[in-house]
Design an enzyme around this catalytic site. Structure first.
Site, mmCIF file in Angstrom:
data_model
loop_
_atom_site.group_PDB
_atom_site.id
_atom_site.type_symbol
_atom_site.label_atom_id
_atom_site.label_comp_id
_atom_site.label_asym_id
_atom_site.label_seq_id
_atom_site.Cartn_x
_atom_site.Cartn_y
_atom_site.Cartn_z
ATOM 1 C CE LYS A 13 -3.839 -2.385 2.311
ATOM 2 N NZ LYS A 13 -4.753 -2.414 3.487
ATOM 3 C CE1 TYR A 53 -9.346 -3.455 0.510
ATOM 4 C CE2 TYR A 53 -8.549 -1.374 -0.398
ATOM 5 C CZ TYR A 53 -8.320 -2.548 0.314
ATOM 6 O OH TYR A 53 -7.073 -2.804 0.828
ATOM 7 C CG PHE A 61 -13.388 1.109 7.392
ATOM 8 C CD1 PHE A 61 -12.844 0.508 6.270
ATOM 9 C CD2 PHE A 61 -14.111 0.315 8.279
ATOM 10 C CE1 PHE A 61 -13.002 -0.857 6.026
ATOM 11 C CE2 PHE A 61 -14.283 -1.050 8.046
ATOM 12 C CZ PHE A 61 -13.724 -1.630 6.915
ATOM 13 N NE ARG A 89 -6.119 -12.469 5.003
ATOM 14 C CZ ARG A 89 -6.806 -11.328 5.011
ATOM 15 N NH1 ARG A 89 -6.789 -10.529 3.938
ATOM 16 N NH2 ARG A 89 -7.490 -10.955 6.056
ATOM 17 C CB THR A 95 -7.614 -6.786 9.464
ATOM 18 O OG1 THR A 95 -7.996 -7.886 8.631
ATOM 19 C CG2 THR A 95 -8.043 -5.474 8.837
ATOM 20 N NE ARG A 106 -2.274 -6.033 6.991
ATOM 21 C CZ ARG A 106 -3.404 -6.552 6.517
ATOM 22 N NH1 ARG A 106 -4.016 -7.512 7.185
ATOM 23 N NH2 ARG A 106 -3.925 -6.110 5.388
ATOM 24 C CG ASN A 116 -3.655 -2.684 6.988
ATOM 25 O OD1 ASN A 116 -3.561 -2.150 5.875
ATOM 26 N ND2 ASN A 116 -4.650 -3.495 7.302
ATOM 27 C CG HIS A 119 -4.938 -6.372 -0.611
ATOM 28 N ND1 HIS A 119 -6.169 -6.440 0.004
ATOM 29 C CD2 HIS A 119 -4.977 -7.263 -1.636
ATOM 30 C CE1 HIS A 119 -6.927 -7.320 -0.647
ATOM 31 N NE2 HIS A 119 -6.226 -7.831 -1.646
ATOM 32 C CD GLU A 130 -8.429 -9.222 -3.919
ATOM 33 O OE1 GLU A 130 -9.273 -9.017 -3.036
ATOM 34 O OE2 GLU A 130 -7.283 -9.657 -3.680
HETATM 35 P P1 DAT Z 1 -7.695 -7.204 5.173
HETATM 36 O O1 DAT Z 1 -6.904 -6.096 4.513
HETATM 37 O O2 DAT Z 1 -6.953 -7.804 6.323
HETATM 38 O O3 DAT Z 1 -8.181 -8.238 4.180
HETATM 39 P P2 DAT Z 1 -10.432 -6.187 5.184
HETATM 40 O O4 DAT Z 1 -10.543 -6.775 3.816
HETATM 41 O O5 DAT Z 1 -11.465 -6.532 6.189
HETATM 42 O O6 DAT Z 1 -8.993 -6.526 5.837
HETATM 43 O O7 DAT Z 1 -10.382 -4.594 5.081
HETATM 44 C C1 DAT Z 1 -9.645 -3.978 4.062
HETATM 45 C C2 DAT Z 1 -8.883 -2.833 4.648
HETATM 46 O O8 DAT Z 1 -9.786 -1.883 5.189
HETATM 47 C C3 DAT Z 1 -7.947 -3.191 5.807
HETATM 48 O O9 DAT Z 1 -6.702 -3.672 5.360
HETATM 49 C C4 DAT Z 1 -7.843 -1.890 6.524
HETATM 50 C C5 DAT Z 1 -9.232 -1.284 6.343
HETATM 51 N N1 DAT Z 1 -10.072 -1.584 7.511
HETATM 52 C C6 DAT Z 1 -10.626 -2.774 7.816
HETATM 53 N N2 DAT Z 1 -11.328 -2.703 8.955
HETATM 54 C C7 DAT Z 1 -11.187 -1.441 9.388
HETATM 55 C C8 DAT Z 1 -11.656 -0.720 10.511
HETATM 56 N N3 DAT Z 1 -12.435 -1.303 11.447
HETATM 57 N N4 DAT Z 1 -11.305 0.585 10.633
HETATM 58 C C9 DAT Z 1 -10.533 1.183 9.720
HETATM 59 N N5 DAT Z 1 -10.051 0.578 8.627
HETATM 60 C C10 DAT Z 1 -10.385 -0.716 8.469
HETATM 61 MG MG MG Z 2 -9.533 -8.109 2.643
#
Ligand code: DAT
Ligand code: MG
Length: 153
Positions: A13, A53, A61, A89, A95, A106, A116, A119, A130
């Site tokens: 990222k 996304y 968020f 993962r 996350t 992370r 974080n 991805h 993706e």
């Molecule tokens: P991951 O990236 O671990 O697959 P995700 O797909 O649930 O997680 O979410 C995508 C991204 O969105 C994640 O890397 C960071 C952001 N995100 C997720 N949950 C969040 C939250 N509760 N508050 C702020 N940002 C969040």
């Molecule tokens: Mg995800």
């Protein structure tokens, strides 16, 4: 062997790029033994990121997430290997970096969920989606890694 051609989409990222962590992150996938299939350095469009996304579009968020991902260039990659989606993962960590163990990407390199740094696809199905979103079929490179027979029995 079944499953060794499994692929995942990994993206460093904008914060990972800006903080000079590209090499450290790529190194982990390389040293594990996974095969690099495709890579591009790109400032992704808002449109692409919204598609990427899409499943999170109703989360509070989401607007900040798209803005963050659009705030600078990212390194988009496809990696291949046995069980790579699941193992990838685990290598990423949770996350939320606060819940990520030391030794994970992370866990070692970042602090907050909204920064974080990396991805990784969460299932084979989303990996395929993706990969198709970020890469054209001809950008996926076929070759045999010289380490192949030393990684797989
Ligand atoms: P991951 O990236 O671990 O697959 P995700 O797909 O649930 O997680 O979410 C995508 C991204 O969105 C994640 O890397 C960071 C952001 N995100 C997720 N949950 C969040 C939250 N509760 N508050 C702020 N940002 C969040
Ligand atoms: Mg995800």
């Amino acid at each position: 062997m079944a499953g060794i051609q499994e692929r995942t989409f990994i993206a460093i990222k904008p914060d990972g790029v800006q903080r000079g962590l590209i090499g450290d992150i790529i190194k982990r996938f390389e040293q594990k033994g996974f095969r690099l299939v495709a890579m591009k350095f790109v400032h992704a469009s808002e449109d692409l990121l919204k598609q990427h996304y899409y499943e999170l579009k109703d989360r509070p968020f989401y607007p900040d997430l798209v803005k963050y991902m659009n705030s600078g260039p990212v390194v988009a990659m496809v990696w291949e290997g046995l069980n790579i989606v699941k193992t990838g993962r685990v290598m990423l960590g949770e996350t939320n970096p606060a819940d990520s163990k030391p030794g994970s990407i992370r866990g070692d390199f970042c602090i907050q969920v909204g920064r974080n740094i990396i991805h990784g696809s969460d299932s084979v199905e989303s990996a395929n989606k993706e990969i198709n979103l970020w890469f054209k079929p001809e950008e996926l490179v076929t070759y045999k890694s010289c380490a192949h027979d030393w990684l797989y029995e």
